[in-house]
Design an enzyme around this catalytic site. Structure first.
Site, PDB file in Angstrom:
ATOM      1  N   GLY A 210     -18.968 -17.053  -0.656  1.00  0.00           N
ATOM      2  CA  GLY A 210     -19.313 -15.654  -0.828  1.00  0.00           C
ATOM      3  C   GLY A 210     -20.731 -15.374  -0.395  1.00  0.00           C
ATOM      4  O   GLY A 210     -21.540 -16.296  -0.228  1.00  0.00           O
ATOM      5  N   PRO A 211     -21.075 -14.100  -0.209  1.00  0.00           N
ATOM      6  CA  PRO A 211     -22.446 -13.734   0.168  1.00  0.00           C
ATOM      7  C   PRO A 211     -23.432 -14.141  -0.920  1.00  0.00           C
ATOM      8  O   PRO A 211     -23.048 -14.385  -2.074  1.00  0.00           O
ATOM      9  CB  PRO A 211     -22.378 -12.207   0.316  1.00  0.00           C
ATOM     10  N   THR A 214     -23.572 -13.152  -5.306  1.00  0.00           N
ATOM     11  CA  THR A 214     -22.304 -12.652  -5.846  1.00  0.00           C
ATOM     12  C   THR A 214     -21.866 -13.370  -7.113  1.00  0.00           C
ATOM     13  O   THR A 214     -20.842 -13.002  -7.695  1.00  0.00           O
ATOM     14  CB  THR A 214     -21.193 -12.768  -4.785  1.00  0.00           C
ATOM     15  N   THR A 217     -22.890 -19.504  -8.638  1.00  0.00           N
ATOM     16  CA  THR A 217     -23.467 -20.442  -9.607  1.00  0.00           C
ATOM     17  C   THR A 217     -23.123 -20.033 -11.031  1.00  0.00           C
ATOM     18  O   THR A 217     -22.833 -20.880 -11.886  1.00  0.00           O
ATOM     19  CB  THR A 217     -24.994 -20.505  -9.417  1.00  0.00           C
ATOM     20  N   HIS A 432     -35.487  16.563  11.501  1.00  0.00           N
ATOM     21  CA  HIS A 432     -34.634  15.393  11.755  1.00  0.00           C
ATOM     22  C   HIS A 432     -33.762  15.085  10.540  1.00  0.00           C
ATOM     23  O   HIS A 432     -32.540  14.909  10.669  1.00  0.00           O
ATOM     24  CB  HIS A 432     -35.530  14.194  12.100  1.00  0.00           C
ATOM     25  N   GLU A 433     -34.378  15.022   9.359  1.00  0.00           N
ATOM     26  CA  GLU A 433     -33.616  14.676   8.159  1.00  0.00           C
ATOM     27  C   GLU A 433     -32.641  15.787   7.784  1.00  0.00           C
ATOM     28  O   GLU A 433     -31.517  15.516   7.356  1.00  0.00           O
ATOM     29  CB  GLU A 433     -34.569  14.375   6.989  1.00  0.00           C
TER      30      GLU A 433
END
Length: 622
Positions: A210-211, A214, A217, A432-433
């Site tokens: 897993g990443p 996550t 452990t 822009h936003e």
């Protein structure tokens, strides 16, 4: 508590070996004692006399024979002469002796022992060198070999007994499927005999994939806590050292310790540091990593699952693991521990909010909606940041606003109010936003805008638009993907509509839009027909490949077609964004002016502009 046992490479030790060592030591000691006694007895036969008396005996012709040494003279008197039959005296140089005899002075010579100065001159430098060498080796051994130089082959695994592993499955949330898989491991450890009543055996190795963050452990500790067995924890990098053979010795020692503690759990974190593919890195036959991996494979082959020892591994890079490590009979079960969905994030937040002073109306589901893609570690950090935010403002409890600020701090970075933009740049950033915001509000099926700001954050963001997804999405239609492209191009389109020129502020938006469009063409078959030009990741090992989908070998014509289709998607989405903003130019200017005044607009403050936008759309549709 850490326990270490010394492995026996030969498998068994000779029981008579200690007696043999004792006998040899006794014989050596007796030999040294015999030589010393013999030397002392020989020296005691000679009586020390002054050198002046020796000269008198010599003048009286009473000496039968002498043996002249460098500093002394040993002799024997004639029969009938008065004095010691065997004598020894220290030599004195002739001029001094003649002078003293003339004065009738009794004299002798005292020889000073040079043993200690000679010993120190030879031994002291050697001892100093050995001491420095030993000190450096011990320092190196403590940092790299665990527990000192003499225990260089010992395993550095930490052993936690039952009472020290307090983690339970109730402390692990958001990974229900992985937890259900590991319940079998707990049942096997608690009752291995009854669990195998139908002939089933426990997998020798269980690999948690897993990443980062996550909870791999944490899951392993929960298994040990639920089963109430010792827990061996070690990182894959702890096996690898600069000395060839040390890692293999530690692997043997670790499994030897585990067999003595059975039933127990061995947990190897960051397994990719130990189990990297032997063909990927060009390892040689004597490489330390390769020998360590080979020893682990041998231990797994001889690893009897019925002994009650379970091997758990964890990695976030399964694509680099050696295929021999993943085959059936070794790590023959892979469990994917993926990022949690919204329900999983809500459960994780409930765990981390225990013991925190939170507002009564705080809904963890609202926080979970703000954090798509967050892992368990990210959510733990989020709760801590929110608590710090509430503490800084002097509040008595944590509110939803504190979590919103914490999300912005984690995702976008710290506010950099010290970065002052000139009025022209602030105006460009504001339009822009608001371009992103209005395009998102005008398109159906897009995530609602939660906040928009022109306060610089992080390394380079001069502003940001935060969208809050209502649900986790696992499938997206072509229309939704095209709408996403339009939202990303909203900022660049606003600059062109209002100012008639472009800036480099949209570089990140263009890169993200290009990636989406390329996937639509290469993987999703949404532009050139139902054909995939890149392999779709499948299975837990491919899903975590950081390189993403792998492209097939393409012809020049196919590559040209992919580039053309990608460009057409991007240009079409950009043109649509420009059209939306031209139709709502007055709304764009008004909202940008308000944003320039307040610098940050929330969802409630944006609601009037969204209502006007929707009414204008209805008039156009009618």
């Amino acid at each position: 508590m850490s326990e270490q046992t010394k492995p026996d490479p030969s498998g068994a030790e000779d029981p008579k070996l200690p007696q043999r060592r004792f006998g040899l030591g006794t014989i050596l000691l007796l030999g040294i004692l015999f030589l010393w006694v013999q030397s002392w007895f020989a020296a005691s036969q000679f009586q020390q006399i002054p050198y002046s008396k020796f000269l008198d005996l010599l003048d009286q012709d009473k000496i039968a024979e002498v043996v002249i040494g460098t500093n002394d003279i040993r002799g024997k008197l004639k029969d009938g002469a008065k004095g010691p039959a065997m004598f020894t005296t220290n030599r004195v140089d002739k001029p001094t002796a003649d002078l003293l005899r003339a004065k009738k002075v009794k004299f002798t010579r005292r020889i000073e022992s040079t043993f200690l100065p000679t010993l120190l001159s030879w031994v002291a430098p050697a001892l100093l060198f050995i001491g420095v060498w030993w000190f450096l080796l011990r320092r190196m051994a403590k940092g790299a070999a665990g527990g000192g130089f003499l225990s260089i082959g010992k395993s550095k695994a930490k052993v936690y007994v039952e009472t020290e592993v307090e983690t339970r499955f109730e402390d692990v949330a958001g990974v229900d499927e992985a937890r259900a898989e590991l319940v079998e491991v707990v049942d096997f450890l608690k009752a291995p005999d009854s669990y195998g009543r139908l002939g089933a055996r426990m997998p020798k190795g269980v690999l948690l994939v897993g990443p980062p963050g996550t909870g791999k452990t944490l899951l392993a500790k929960a298994v040990a806590g639920e089963a109430g067995v010792p827990f061996f924890s070690i990182s894959g990098s702890d096996f690898v050292e600069m000395f060839v053979g040390v890692g293999a010795a530690r692997v043997r020692d670790l499994f030897e310790q585990a067999r003595k503690k059975a039933p127990c759990i061995i947990f190897i974190d960051e397994l990719d540091a130990l189990g990297r593919s032997r063909t990927a890195g060009g390892f040689g036959g004597h490489d330390e990593k390769e020998q360590t991996l080979n020893q682990l494979l041998v231990e797994l082959d001889g690893f009897d699952a019925s002994t009650g020892v379970v091997l758990l591994g964890a990695t976030n890079r399964p694509e680099v693991l050696d295929p021999a490590l993943l085959r059936a009979g070794r790590f023959d079960r892979q469990i994917l521990v993926d990022r949690p969905d919204k329900l999983g994030r809500t459960a994780i937040l409930n765990v981390h909010l225990r013991g925190k002073k939170v507002a009564d109306d705080l809904d963890p589901a609202q926080i979970a909606a703000l954090t798509p893609g967050f892992t368990g570690a990210d959510l733990a950090n989020l709760v801590n940041e929110a608590a710090l935010t509430a503490t800084r403002r002097g509040a008595d409890e944590i509110e939803l606003g504190d979590f919103t600020v914490a999300v912005e701090r984690i995702v976008a970075g710290l506010e950099r109010k010290s970065r002052l933009l000139n009025p022209k740049e602030r105006k460009i950033v504001a339009h822009h936003e608001m371009g992103h915001t209005l395009v998102a509000a005008a398109l159906p099926g897009t995530d609602p805008v939660h906040k928009v700001s022109i306060v610089p954050r992080g390394m380079g963001a001069l502003g940001y638009t935060m969208q809050r997804p209502t649900d986790d999405r696992f499938l997206m239609t072509k229309t939704e993907l095209l709408n996403k492209l339009m939202v990303l191009f909203g900022g660049r389109a606003a600059e062109e509509v209002v100012f008639g020129h472009l800036s480099n502020g949209a570089s990140d938006d263009i890169a993200r839009a290009t990636d989406i469009a390329r996937e639509m063409v290469e993987r999703y078959g949404m532009a050139l027909g139902p054909v995939a030009f890149a392999r779709q990741p499948t299975g837990p090992l491919d899903a975590l490949n950081p390189n993403g989908a792998r492209r097939h070998e393409l012809s020049e014509a196919s590559t040209r077609e992919i580039e053309r289709a990608t460009r057409e998607l991007l240009e079409s989405a950009y043109a649509s964004a420009v059209e939306i903003l031209r139709a709502n130019r007055s709304l764009l200017d008004e909202s940008a002016a308000l944003l320039l005044e307040k610098e940050t607009l929330t969802e409630d403050e944006l609601a009037p502009f969204f209502d006007r936008l929707h009414r204008s759309k209805q008039r156009i549709a009618s």
